[in-house]
Design a protein around this motif. Structure first.
Motif, PDB file in Angstrom:
ATOM      1  N   MET A  26      -7.591  -2.552  -1.117  1.00 31.18           N
ATOM      2  CA  MET A  26      -6.345  -2.787  -2.041  1.00 31.18           C
ATOM      3  C   MET A  26      -5.245  -4.291  -1.163  1.00 31.18           C
ATOM      4  O   MET A  26      -4.937  -4.922  -1.934  1.00 31.18           O
ATOM      5  N   ALA A  27      -4.744  -4.292  -0.197  1.00 35.63           N
ATOM      6  CA  ALA A  27      -3.880  -5.712  -0.407  1.00 35.63           C
ATOM      7  C   ALA A  27      -5.395  -6.175   0.041  1.00 35.63           C
ATOM      8  O   ALA A  27      -4.385  -7.923  -0.366  1.00 35.63           O
ATOM      9  N   ALA A  28      -6.077  -6.859  -0.189  1.00 39.28           N
ATOM     10  CA  ALA A  28      -7.328  -8.056   0.245  1.00 39.28           C
ATOM     11  C   ALA A  28      -6.764  -8.330  -1.411  1.00 39.28           C
ATOM     12  O   ALA A  28      -6.844  -9.706  -1.434  1.00 39.28           O
ATOM     13  N   SER A  29      -6.309  -7.336  -2.324  1.00 35.54           N
ATOM     14  CA  SER A  29      -6.028  -7.926  -3.717  1.00 35.54           C
ATOM     15  C   SER A  29      -4.270  -8.357  -4.057  1.00 35.54           C
ATOM     16  O   SER A  29      -4.528  -8.864  -4.852  1.00 35.54           O
ATOM     17  N   GLU A  30      -3.252  -8.318  -3.114  1.00 35.17           N
ATOM     18  CA  GLU A  30      -2.321  -8.779  -3.341  1.00 35.17           C
ATOM     19  C   GLU A  30      -2.432 -10.193  -1.819  1.00 35.17           C
ATOM     20  O   GLU A  30      -1.922 -10.056  -0.926  1.00 35.17           O
ATOM     21  N   ALA A  31      -1.791 -11.152  -2.996  1.00 41.71           N
ATOM     22  CA  ALA A  31      -2.505 -12.643  -1.983  1.00 41.71           C
ATOM     23  C   ALA A  31      -1.235 -12.804  -1.743  1.00 41.71           C
ATOM     24  O   ALA A  31      -0.838 -13.409  -1.038  1.00 41.71           O
ATOM     25  N   SER A  32       0.000 -12.225  -2.500  1.00 41.00           N
ATOM     26  CA  SER A  32       1.810 -12.230  -1.918  1.00 41.00           C
ATOM     27  C   SER A  32       2.069 -11.437  -0.647  1.00 41.00           C
ATOM     28  O   SER A  32       2.760 -12.116   0.697  1.00 41.00           O
ATOM     29  N   LEU A  33       0.991 -10.722   0.284  1.00 45.43           N
ATOM     30  CA  LEU A  33       1.087 -10.243   1.435  1.00 45.43           C
ATOM     31  C   LEU A  33       0.277 -11.247   2.518  1.00 45.43           C
ATOM     32  O   LEU A  33      -0.369 -11.883   2.563  1.00 45.43           O
ATOM     33  N   SER A  34       1.067 -11.006   3.854  1.00 46.31           N
ATOM     34  CA  SER A  34       0.481 -11.760   4.816  1.00 46.31           C
ATOM     35  C   SER A  34      -0.272 -10.502   5.403  1.00 46.31           C
ATOM     36  O   SER A  34      -0.118  -9.682   5.769  1.00 46.31           O
ATOM     37  N   ASP A  35      -1.186 -11.535   5.984  1.00 47.43           N
ATOM     38  CA  ASP A  35      -1.935 -10.839   7.047  1.00 47.43           C
ATOM     39  C   ASP A  35      -1.239  -9.318   8.649  1.00 47.43           C
ATOM     40  O   ASP A  35      -1.230  -8.374   8.395  1.00 47.43           O
ATOM     41  N   ALA A  75       6.120  -4.264  -4.614  1.00 43.42           N
ATOM     42  CA  ALA A  75       5.004  -3.887  -3.572  1.00 43.42           C
ATOM     43  C   ALA A  75       4.041  -3.109  -3.617  1.00 43.42           C
ATOM     44  O   ALA A  75       3.291  -3.054  -4.714  1.00 43.42           O
ATOM     45  N   LEU A  76       2.986  -3.418  -2.551  1.00 43.17           N
ATOM     46  CA  LEU A  76       2.328  -2.874  -2.246  1.00 43.17           C
ATOM     47  C   LEU A  76       2.832  -1.192  -1.903  1.00 43.17           C
ATOM     48  O   LEU A  76       3.051  -1.147  -0.733  1.00 43.17           O
ATOM     49  N   ARG A  77       2.293  -0.645  -2.443  1.00 41.84           N
ATOM     50  CA  ARG A  77       3.020   1.208  -1.907  1.00 41.84           C
ATOM     51  C   ARG A  77       1.587   2.678  -1.724  1.00 41.84           C
ATOM     52  O   ARG A  77       0.548   2.009  -2.398  1.00 41.84           O
ATOM     53  N   VAL A  78       1.807   3.550  -1.088  1.00 40.10           N
ATOM     54  CA  VAL A  78       0.853   4.080  -0.559  1.00 40.10           C
ATOM     55  C   VAL A  78       1.615   5.358  -0.206  1.00 40.10           C
ATOM     56  O   VAL A  78       2.541   5.376   0.092  1.00 40.10           O
ATOM     57  N   SER A  79       1.029   6.281  -0.971  1.00 40.24           N
ATOM     58  CA  SER A  79       1.594   8.013  -0.472  1.00 40.24           C
ATOM     59  C   SER A  79       0.809   8.122  -0.026  1.00 40.24           C
ATOM     60  O   SER A  79      -0.455   8.815  -0.262  1.00 40.24           O
ATOM     61  N   VAL A  80       1.435   8.930   1.228  1.00 39.11           N
ATOM     62  CA  VAL A  80       0.351  10.242   2.268  1.00 39.11           C
ATOM     63  C   VAL A  80       0.820  11.725   1.793  1.00 39.11           C
ATOM     64  O   VAL A  80       2.215  12.012   2.350  1.00 39.11           O
ATOM     65  N   GLU A  81       0.252  12.554   1.318  1.00 34.44           N
ATOM     66  CA  GLU A  81       0.625  14.124   1.223  1.00 34.44           C
ATOM     67  C   GLU A  81      -0.609  14.830   1.407  1.00 34.44           C
ATOM     68  O   GLU A  81      -1.630  15.071   1.850  1.00 34.44           O
ATOM     69  N   ASP A  82      -0.007  15.883   2.223  1.00 35.33           N
ATOM     70  CA  ASP A  82      -0.101  17.087   3.020  1.00 35.33           C
ATOM     71  C   ASP A  82       0.413  18.180   2.549  1.00 35.33           C
ATOM     72  O   ASP A  82       1.030  18.058   1.516  1.00 35.33           O
ATOM     73  N   LYS A  83      -0.558  19.052   3.461  1.00 32.55           N
ATOM     74  CA  LYS A  83      -0.292  20.203   2.733  1.00 32.55           C
ATOM     75  C   LYS A  83       0.048  21.809   4.391  1.00 32.55           C
ATOM     76  O   LYS A  83      -0.300  23.220   3.466  1.00 32.55           O
ATOM     77  N   GLY A  84       0.984  21.037   4.691  1.00 34.04           N
ATOM     78  CA  GLY A  84       1.554  21.924   6.164  1.00 34.04           C
ATOM     79  C   GLY A  84       2.685  22.198   5.345  1.00 34.04           C
ATOM     80  O   GLY A  84       3.136  22.634   4.440  1.00 34.04           O
ATOM     81  N   PRO A  85       3.795  22.604   6.466  1.00 40.67           N
ATOM     82  CA  PRO A  85       4.265  23.650   6.502  1.00 40.67           C
ATOM     83  C   PRO A  85       5.591  22.957   6.206  1.00 40.67           C
ATOM     84  O   PRO A  85       6.477  23.905   5.856  1.00 40.67           O
ATOM     85  N   GLY A  86       5.773  21.370   5.921  1.00 39.65           N
ATOM     86  CA  GLY A  86       6.669  20.854   5.674  1.00 39.65           C
ATOM     87  C   GLY A  86       7.919  20.597   6.615  1.00 39.65           C
ATOM     88  O   GLY A  86       7.564  21.338   8.057  1.00 39.65           O
ATOM     89  N   PHE A  87       9.096  19.640   7.296  1.00 44.17           N
ATOM     90  CA  PHE A  87       9.743  19.549   7.430  1.00 44.17           C
ATOM     91  C   PHE A  87      10.901  18.611   7.171  1.00 44.17           C
ATOM     92  O   PHE A  87      10.905  18.359   5.849  1.00 44.17           O
ATOM     93  N   ASP A  88      12.085  19.083   7.602  1.00 38.96           N
ATOM     94  CA  ASP A  88      13.543  18.721   7.324  1.00 38.96           C
ATOM     95  C   ASP A  88      13.321  17.018   8.137  1.00 38.96           C
ATOM     96  O   ASP A  88      13.742  16.820   9.384  1.00 38.96           O
TER      97      ASP A  88
END
Length: 147
Positions: A26-35, A75-88
Motif C-alpha cells: 500500500m505504501a508503494a503507491s503513496e509517494a508522499s511517505l518517506s522510506d 494519511a495511510l491508515r491501517v486497522s488491526v482487529e482481534d477477537k481477544g478478551p479486550g483490555f482497558d
C-alpha cells in the motif's frame, strides 16, 4: 479514499511478516511517505499484530487477525482487529524515561508506547469481544519521531 485492502491472517507469529508486506504494498503507491515513515508504520503494524495474536491465544479464538489498509487525503491508515478478551487502554502503566533505571523493570508492555511513538495517530477501541487498533501515518513533510 482509496480502495480498502483487507487481509485476515492466522493468529500465529509467522504471519506477521505478511501484514508488513501488505503495508509495504500500500505504501508503494503513496509517494508522499518517506522510506523512514513506511518503516515506522511497518514496525507499528508488527507490534499491533503481535498484541492481537497474544490476545487471540489467551481465549483460543478460532478467527484470524483482520487487517485493513487504505489511504485518504490525509494519511495511510491501517486497522488491526482481534477477537481477544479486550483490555482497558487507559489502564496501561506509564513507563519511566529510557534513562531511568526503573525502566529495566518493564520487560513487557512496551508495544503500545512504541506504536504511539512511531505513527502520527493511534486509536484503540476495545471490549469483551475484541480490540481494534487504528494507526495512521500522515502524508506530507517528513516528521521526526516525537514531533
Amino acid at each position: 479514499m482509496s480502495e480498502v485492502v483487507e487481509l485476515e491472517i492466522p493468529a500465529r507469529p509467522e504471519f506477521v511478516a505478511l501484514a508488513r508486506l501488505m503495508v509495504s504494498a500500500m505504501a508503494a503507491s503513496e509517494a508522499s511517505l518517506s522510506d523512514d515513515q513506511v518503516d515506522d508504520l511497518k514496525i507499528a503494524v508488527s507490534e499491533a499484530c503481535t498484541n492481537a495474536i497474544e490476545a487471540h491465544g489467551s481465549v483460543e479464538a478460532p478467527d484470524g487477525v483482520v487487517l485493513r489498509c487504505w489511504s485518504d487525503d490525509r494519511a495511510l491508515r491501517v486497522s488491526v482487529e482481534d477477537k481477544g478478551p479486550g483490555f482497558d487502554p487507559a489502564s496501561l502503566p506509564d513507563h519511566p524515561p529510557p534513562t531511568d533505571p526503573d525502566r529495566l523493570k518493564f520487560e513487557r508492555g512496551l508495544g503500545i508506547p512504541l506504536i504511539r511513538a512511531l505513527v502520527d495517530e493511534v486509536d484503540i477501541s476495545s471490549s469483551g469481544d475484541g480490540t481494534e487498533v487504528r494507526l495512521a501515518m500522515w502524508h506530507g513533510p517528513v516528521r521526526t519521531v516525537g514531533s
